[in-house]
Enzyme design. Structure first.
Site, PDB file in Angstrom:
ATOM      1  NE  ARG A   2      -1.884  -1.777   3.586  1.00 38.02           N
ATOM      2  CZ  ARG A   2      -2.286  -1.994   4.832  1.00 38.02           C
ATOM      3  NH1 ARG A   2      -3.500  -1.631   5.205  1.00 38.02           N
ATOM      4  NH2 ARG A   2      -1.480  -2.561   5.708  1.00 38.02           N
ATOM      5  CE  LYS A  26       1.021  -2.415   9.509  1.00 36.93           C
ATOM      6  NZ  LYS A  26      -0.127  -2.750  10.386  1.00 36.93           N
ATOM      7  CE1 TYR A  68      -5.272   2.043  10.630  1.00 34.48           C
ATOM      8  CE2 TYR A  68      -4.181   1.754   8.516  1.00 34.48           C
ATOM      9  CZ  TYR A  68      -5.335   1.905   9.260  1.00 34.48           C
ATOM     10  OH  TYR A  68      -6.554   1.932   8.622  1.00 34.48           O
ATOM     11  CG  HIS A  97      -1.569  -1.331  15.384  1.00 30.50           C
ATOM     12  ND1 HIS A  97      -2.904  -1.438  15.708  1.00 30.50           N
ATOM     13  CD2 HIS A  97      -1.526  -1.187  14.025  1.00 30.50           C
ATOM     14  CE1 HIS A  97      -3.638  -1.368  14.600  1.00 30.50           C
ATOM     15  NE2 HIS A  97      -2.834  -1.206  13.575  1.00 30.50           N
ATOM     16  CD  GLU A 115      -3.168   2.609  15.831  1.00 31.52           C
ATOM     17  OE1 GLU A 115      -2.224   2.523  16.630  1.00 31.52           O
ATOM     18  OE2 GLU A 115      -3.040   3.021  14.649  1.00 31.52           O
ATOM     19  CG  ASP A 146      -1.533  -4.814  12.879  1.00 29.34           C
ATOM     20  OD1 ASP A 146      -0.366  -5.181  12.687  1.00 29.34           O
ATOM     21  OD2 ASP A 146      -2.269  -4.403  11.969  1.00 29.34           O
TER      22      ASP A 146
END
Length: 366
Positions: free
Chosen positions: A15, A75, A94, A96, A118, A270
């Protein structure tokens, strides 16, 4: 604002943080956008598409980080990126954090502002930047689970929908949120016998009202999960506690209740995973076996369908990216409570309670 879009370097992460359409909106508002060479190639967006809407192409990831005030990614940064991040830089991606102490420590040391997709949360407690990837991951979880039930992949050789005279596979989905319901619907569409569990009776009532006929609801408890496992072929773990580490709902001893060749798909990996025996895997090496049970724990499932994922992600993130670029993170977060909840690390301090709690560290208020 100067916005940078680097190429993702996590294993098989195809992505990209923004489509050319998204870049076009930023450029129209007077912002400067730098895109790393070939950043969008694996999502179907060549460099010339970005240049056509006014982006500047830079040859290396270091060049993008060096110029950008705000980095827009997909990410979390991985170790080679840590030295590139500087004090005061805004990272919008993101993260996490709760299951990755090394990443947390690196971002604290950098002095950067880390705004996590998130944990951006609306007043109704929905997670607008997590939902799109949850929808993709849920659908993909069933697709991948069905593949690994095949005997050549190490599974027990079960066809999801069965055939006339032969029962379909049994699927247990743990968690009735966006991921779980998407997974259950795809499994039902393939003809499987599906059970979905959740702690929320209100959610179970809703699912019961809209479900296909071959989805059953079940209150989530250890007792009920144990009772289901001996006849279950595929388990999809889809439990989420926003920003916090996922609970272990299937323990090592519970694997012994399942038939050999059964498959566990942990979409919560994740956030640390919801099976005790889970550890992250990659698209290039997606499964491993514990006690005869296959585990699929790919940490970036939507990366496999990068064109779809990039488009739906930009649809969700772009309005927030525009606010951040137009106003700066401090003013944007002051005016938008959902964005404010996305702040996880600011200037060397943890500001999101669930992350601080995960590591026993103090949580600062800003």
């Amino acid at each position: 604002m100067i916005v940078g879009i680097p190429k993702e370097i996590k294993n098989n992460e195809n992505r990209v943080g923004m489509t050319p359409a998204g870049v076009n909106e930023l450029v129209r508002r007077g912002h400067t956008v730098y895109v790393q060479k070939d950043a969008g190639a694996n999502s179907g967006f060549p460099d010339e598409h970005y240049e056509r809407v006014g982006a500047h192409i830079l040859p290396t990831i270091a060049d993008v980080y060096a110029k950008a005030e705000m980095i827009v990614k997909v990410k979390e940064p991985i170790e080679p990126e840590y030295p590139l991040i500087r004090k005061g830089q805004l990272l919008f991606t993101y993260f996490h954090f709760a299951c990755d102490r090394k990443l947390t420590d690196a971002m604290l040391a950098s002095g950067a502002t880390c705004l996590a997709y998130e944990t951006v949360e609306l007043k109704d407690h929905s997670l607008p930047l997590l939902i799109p990837m949850s929808e993709v991951a849920g659908r993909m979880a069933t697709q991948e689970g069905a593949r690994f039930l095949e005997r050549p992949q190490g599974g027990k050789g079960k066809l999801m929908g069965g055939v006339p005279g032969v029962k379909p596979a049994k699927v247990l989905v743990i968690g009735g949120g966006v991921v779980g319901y998407a997974a259950a619907c795809v499994a039902a569409g393939m003809g499987a016998d599906v059970t979905i569990t959740d702690l929320s009776l209100a959610r179970l009532r809703y699912i019961d009202e809209v479900r296909p006929a071959n989805i059953k609801t079940l209150y989530s408890s250890e007792f009920n999960i144990r009772a289901e496992l001996p006849t279950t072929d595929l388990v999809i773990g889809a439990v989420l506690i926003p920003g916090a580490k996922a609970p272990h709902l299937i323990t090592r001893d519970m694997l012994g209740l399942m038939e050999k060749g059964s498959v566990l798909v942990d979409v919560a990996i994740d956030q640390g995973g919801c099976f005790e025996t889970s550890h992250p895997t990659t698209h290039s090496d997606p499964v491993y076996e514990v006690d005869g049970i296959l585990h699929y724990c790919v940490a970036n499932i939507p990366g496999a369908v990068s064109s779809t994922s990039t488009l739906v992600l930009t649809n969700a993130t772009l309005p927030y990216a525009i606010k951040l670029a137009d106003k700066g993170w401090e003013k944007a977060c002051a005016e938008d409570e959902a964005l404010y909840k996305g702040l996880n690390v600011v200037d060397g301090k943890i500001v999101y309670p669930a992350v601080a709690e995960a590591f026993g560290l103090p949580c600062e208020k800003i």
